[in-house]
Write a protein that holds these residues in place. Structure first.
Motif, PDB file in Angstrom:
ATOM      1  N   TRP A 182     -19.278  22.784 -79.480  1.00 23.90           N
ATOM      2  CA  TRP A 182     -19.273  22.877 -80.948  1.00 23.90           C
ATOM      3  C   TRP A 182     -18.538  21.668 -81.543  1.00 23.90           C
ATOM      4  N   TYR A 183     -17.466  21.259 -80.866  1.00 29.36           N
ATOM      5  CA  TYR A 183     -16.619  20.193 -81.388  1.00 29.36           C
ATOM      6  C   TYR A 183     -16.965  18.799 -80.860  1.00 29.36           C
ATOM      7  N   ALA A 184     -17.482  18.723 -79.637  1.00 29.87           N
ATOM      8  CA  ALA A 184     -17.462  17.427 -78.956  1.00 29.87           C
ATOM      9  C   ALA A 184     -18.554  17.305 -77.897  1.00 29.87           C
ATOM     10  N   ASP A 185     -18.838  16.056 -77.540  1.00 28.56           N
ATOM     11  CA  ASP A 185     -19.586  15.767 -76.319  1.00 28.56           C
ATOM     12  C   ASP A 185     -18.586  15.830 -75.169  1.00 28.56           C
ATOM     13  N   VAL A 186     -18.951  16.525 -74.108  1.00 34.01           N
ATOM     14  CA  VAL A 186     -18.015  16.794 -73.015  1.00 34.01           C
ATOM     15  C   VAL A 186     -18.586  16.256 -71.714  1.00 34.01           C
ATOM     16  N   ARG A 187     -17.726  15.623 -70.915  1.00 35.11           N
ATOM     17  CA  ARG A 187     -18.185  15.148 -69.606  1.00 35.11           C
ATOM     18  C   ARG A 187     -17.050  15.256 -68.592  1.00 35.11           C
ATOM     19  N   LEU A 188     -17.437  15.475 -67.348  1.00 35.50           N
ATOM     20  CA  LEU A 188     -16.484  15.436 -66.249  1.00 35.50           C
ATOM     21  C   LEU A 188     -16.159  13.977 -65.968  1.00 35.50           C
ATOM     22  N   ALA A 189     -14.880  13.639 -65.970  1.00 38.31           N
ATOM     23  CA  ALA A 189     -14.466  12.233 -65.879  1.00 38.31           C
ATOM     24  C   ALA A 189     -13.792  11.891 -64.552  1.00 38.31           C
ATOM     25  N   GLY A 190     -13.862  12.789 -63.581  1.00 30.30           N
ATOM     26  CA  GLY A 190     -13.290  12.478 -62.268  1.00 30.30           C
ATOM     27  C   GLY A 190     -12.574  13.658 -61.655  1.00 30.30           C
ATOM     28  N   GLN A 191     -12.278  13.544 -60.365  1.00 33.16           N
ATOM     29  CA  GLN A 191     -11.535  14.563 -59.640  1.00 33.16           C
ATOM     30  C   GLN A 191     -10.163  14.024 -59.246  1.00 33.16           C
ATOM     31  N   ARG A 212     -15.163  13.760 -79.964  1.00 34.42           N
ATOM     32  CA  ARG A 212     -15.545  14.622 -81.090  1.00 34.42           C
ATOM     33  C   ARG A 212     -16.808  14.108 -81.779  1.00 34.42           C
ATOM     34  N   ARG A 213     -17.622  15.059 -82.172  1.00 39.27           N
ATOM     35  CA  ARG A 213     -18.786  14.775 -83.009  1.00 39.27           C
ATOM     36  C   ARG A 213     -18.917  15.903 -84.018  1.00 39.27           C
TER      37      ARG A 213
END
Length: 287
Positions: A182-191, A212-213
Motif C-alpha cells: 500500500w505504501y511502497a515498492d518492496v524488494r528483498l535486498a540481501g541475506q 515509498r510510492r
C-alpha cells in the motif's frame, strides 16, 4: 555539509565489554541481537542509499553498532530505543567513538510502536536492525505516521523479509505483503548470516528495502482497504466469496462487491494485489 570523519565502529569484544559494563543481558522480550560485524553495518548503510541530506530514524539502536556507521554519512540520526539503559548509554558511546559527530545524534527513549512524532526535522529514511518480534508492525507504523519517509532499509528475520517482499500468488504472500505494498515498492535486498550477531540467533536474517510510492487510487480509506485484507487472509484457504462474508455481511453481499470490483468471487486472497483489494473496499463502500 562537509565530509565528516569516519566513526570507529564497534567490534565483537567491544560490544561484549560495553554490554558487561552496562549490565546488559540481551533479552528475548525486546528481541535483542546485537550486530558485532563492522562490514555488515557498512553494508546496511551502503544498500540503504542514504546520504548527506537524509534524516534517518533508527529503531532499536542497541549498543550503537549501526548508529556509528550511519552518523558519518547522513545529516542526522534519530535513534528510538525502548530499553532505558541502552538509550541512556548511546550518546556516551558516540562521544567515545565519534566525538565530532555527537551533534548529529538525537536519542528518543520510547517504544517505537507508541511513537507518533519525533523531534527535529521530519525523517526521510528508516534504517534499522529491527527486533524480530515487532519488525512488521514497526515498519508499517513508521510508514503510516511519517509521510516524509521516502526509503526504508531494515534487517529482519529472513522469513519476514521474504514475506514483506512477496508478490501475489507466491507461497509467502500475505497480510504484511499487501499492507507494505500500500505504501511502497518492496524488494528483498540481501541475506545476512546469523554469525554476525551476538547472541547468535537461531534464524538467518534478510535485508528488505522499501521505496515509498503513492497508494492505489481509490475512494476507500486505508483503514477500509486493510479491513478487507485482514478478512481475506484470516481464512486464506477459502474463496473470497466465503472469506469476505463476515466483512460484507453475507456471502451474497461479498460476491456483489467482488463482481463490482472485477474480481472472480472464486478467487483466493493470495492471488490479488493491493489495487484489487482497494477496488473491493471501494465497491462495498459504494453499494
Amino acid at each position: 555539509m562537509t565530509d565528516a570523519p569516519d566513526a570507529a565502529l564497534l567490534g565483537a569484544a567491544e560490544i561484549r565489554d560495553l554490554a558487561g559494563r552496562l549490565g546488559i543481558r540481551p533479552t528475548k522480550q525486546w528481541g535483542q541481537n546485537f550486530v558485532v560485524d563492522g562490514n555488515t553495518v557498512r553494508r546496511i548503510v551502503r544498500v540503504s542509499g542514504v546520504g548527506a541530506d537524509d534524516v534517518v530514524v533508527e529503531v532499536g539502536p542497541g549498543l550503537g553498532s549501526l548508529t556509528l556507521a550511519l552518523l558519518p554519512v547522513v545529516r542526522r540520526v534519530v535513534a528510538v530505543e525502548v530499553d532505558p539503559t541502552l538509550a541512556a548509554a548511546l550518546p556516551g558511546t558516540v562521544a567515545t567513538h565519534a566525538p565530532r559527530l555527537v551533534d548529529r545524534l538525537e536519542v528518543v527513549a520510547a517504544d517505537a510502536l507508541a511513537v507518533t512524532g519525533l523531534p527535529g526535522p521530519a525523517p526521510t529514511a528508516l534504517v534499522a536492525n529491527l527486533p524480530y518480534n515487532v519488525s512488521v508492525p514497526v515498519v508499517l507504523r513508521m510508514l503510516e505516521h511519517f509521510p516524509d519517509l521516502r526509503t526504508v532499509l531494515v534487517m529482519v528475520q529472513l522469513e519476514v523479509a521474504e514475506r514483506l517482499a512477496a508478490p501475489p500468488g507466491s507461497r509467502t504472500y500475505g497480510v504484511p505483503s499487501v499492507k507494505a505494498a500500500w505504501y511502497a515498492d518492496v524488494r528483498l535486498a540481501g541475506q545476512v548470516p546469523r554469525s554476525v550477531f551476538w547472541p547468535v540467533p537461531n534464524v538467518d536474517s534478510g535485508l528488505v528495502a522499501l521505496t515509498r510510492r503513492e497508494p492505489p487510487v481509490t475512494t476507500a480509506t486505508r483503514e477500509q482497504v486493510f479491513r478487507v485484507v485482514d478478512a481475506a487472509f484470516a481464512q486464506r484457504r477459502k474463496t473470497l466469496r466465503a472469506a469476505l462474508a463476515g466483512w460484507a455481511g453475507s456471502p451474497a453481499a461479498a460476491e456483489e462487491a467482488l463482481v463490482t470490483a472485477g474480481v472472480d468471487p472464486r478467487t483466493r486472497g493470495e492471488q490479488l494485489d493491493v489495487a484489487a483489494f482497494a477496488r473491493i473496499a471501494a465497491a462495498r463502500g459504494a453499494s
